[in-house]
Motif scaffolding. Structure first.
Motif, PDB file in Angstrom:
ATOM      1  N   LEU A   1       0.852  -1.187   0.000  1.00 19.89           N
ATOM      2  CA  LEU A   1       0.000   0.000   0.000  1.00 19.89           C
ATOM      3  C   LEU A   1       0.888   1.236   0.000  1.00 19.89           C
ATOM      4  CD1 LEU A   1      -2.686   1.569   0.338  1.00 19.89           C
ATOM      5  CD2 LEU A   1      -2.463   1.201   2.817  1.00 19.89           C
TER       6      LEU A   1
ATOM      7  N   LYS B   1      -7.322  -2.020   3.351  1.00 18.54           N
ATOM      8  CA  LYS B   1      -6.052  -1.958   2.622  1.00 18.54           C
ATOM      9  C   LYS B   1      -4.869  -2.239   3.556  1.00 18.54           C
ATOM     10  CE  LYS B   1      -7.828   1.672  -0.465  1.00 18.54           C
ATOM     11  NZ  LYS B   1      -7.659   3.098  -0.841  1.00 18.54           N
TER      12      LYS B   1
ATOM     13  N   ALA C   1      -2.024  -5.401   3.353  1.00 25.51           N
ATOM     14  CA  ALA C   1      -0.653  -5.047   2.968  1.00 25.51           C
ATOM     15  C   ALA C   1       0.394  -5.677   3.875  1.00 25.51           C
ATOM     16  CB  ALA C   1      -0.500  -3.531   2.977  1.00 25.51           C
TER      17      ALA C   1
ATOM     18  N   ILE D   1       3.751  -0.918   3.835  1.00 25.68           N
ATOM     19  CA  ILE D   1       3.111   0.362   3.554  1.00 25.68           C
ATOM     20  C   ILE D   1       4.192   1.419   3.360  1.00 25.68           C
ATOM     21  CG2 ILE D   1       1.488   2.130   4.317  1.00 25.68           C
ATOM     22  CD1 ILE D   1       0.075   0.072   5.980  1.00 25.68           C
TER      23      ILE D   1
END
Length: 282
Positions: free
Chosen positions: A7, A91, A95, A98
């Protein structure tokens, strides 16, 4: 091997910015590695930066005294957070890495990114007092700050006018990311690209591309493990006496924040232990 999910939380208003070029480089390089890359373009999404009662669907638990942290924790548990928060939390859950891409504003992040931290990392979802730091909810995930500055690198040295960049980064990397359990990778800092020639900016981009090729396997920054502390209200969540005694003969503090009145361990917030042999915990 399962496909890695990445992400990128992007906080810049201009598609022509150097930050946008850095974002695009990350998308391309990580996609080429076989990663599934998702971008949250906060300005394009018109993401709300204010943490308010509007983030909660339905009735409040205590309408007489609104407490954002408590109310959002209950709303998260009951599936009553606003749709934009729920989408971002999904999200984050998916992930393994990030990347936060942004320009440094006032020694911190732009308001829209601060709002993302405030609203998405709700209590219960991202942390509890029983699950924080090295025992945090996201201890199996990695995070990295990638940002541009307006200031030159010399201005953020220990003897520079802005002070040590390690101190600047402590609230973001330790107080937000590691508090939620993230393994925090060394930041990617692009010093004053607006004041650099085009060739220097291209070199910065190539350096970022090169790092991205091994980013997923990097060693995180050194941190003070939770087991060093008395994790009780009676003990005040402070260092255990035996740990304090062990640290008395060490030349540096444990970390930038846990300095114990000693010199800060060099590069504690900018380089991983494998890159810097001065890790004071050794």
């Amino acid at each position: 091997m399962a496909q890695k999910a990445v992400l990128i939380v992007f906080a810049h208003q201009s598609a022509a910015s150097f930050n946008a070029a850095l974002r695009d480089a990350a998308v391309q390089e990580l996609t080429d590695q076989g990663c599934r890359v998702t971008v949250s373009d906060l300005y394009a999404m018109k993401f709300r930066s204010s943490a308010t009662q509007d983030d909660i669907i339905g009735e409040l638990k205590n309408p007489d005294l609104f407490q954002y942290g408590e109310e959002t924790m209950h709303a998260w548990m009951e599936g009553r957070l606003s749709d934009d928060i729920t989408a971002e939390q999904r999200k984050v859950e998916e992930a393994q890495l990030i990347i936060f891409q942004f320009p440094l504003y006032w020694f911190s992040v732009p308001a829209i990114l601060k709002g993302w931290f405030d609203r998405v990392l709700t209590q219960g979802f991202a942390f509890t007092l029983q699950n924080m730091y090295s025992g945090g909810a996201f201890k199996d995930k990695k995070a990295v700050l990638s940002f541009t500055t307006g200031a030159a690198e010399t201005m953020f040295q220990p003897d520079g006018i802005n002070g040590d960049i390690n101190v600047t980064l402590w609230p973001l990397q330790h107080g937000i990311l590691h508090f939620c359990g993230f393994q925090v990778l060394a930041p990617q800092i692009f010093w004053s690209p607006a004041h650099c020639p085009a060739a220097a900016r291209l070199q910065m981009l190539e350096g970022w591309r090169a790092r991205l090729r091994g980013l997923l396997t990097e060693t995180p920054l050194a941190s003070a493990p939770c087991e060093l502390f008395d994790l009780s209200f009676q003990g005040g969540f402070t260092l255990r006496p035996a740990v304090k005694e062990q640290q008395e003969t060490r030349p540096f503090g444990i970390s930038t924040g846990h300095h114990l009145g000693k010199p800060l361990p060099p590069n504690n917030q900018t380089k991983a232990p494998s890159e810097d042999s001065t890790d004071s915990r050794k």
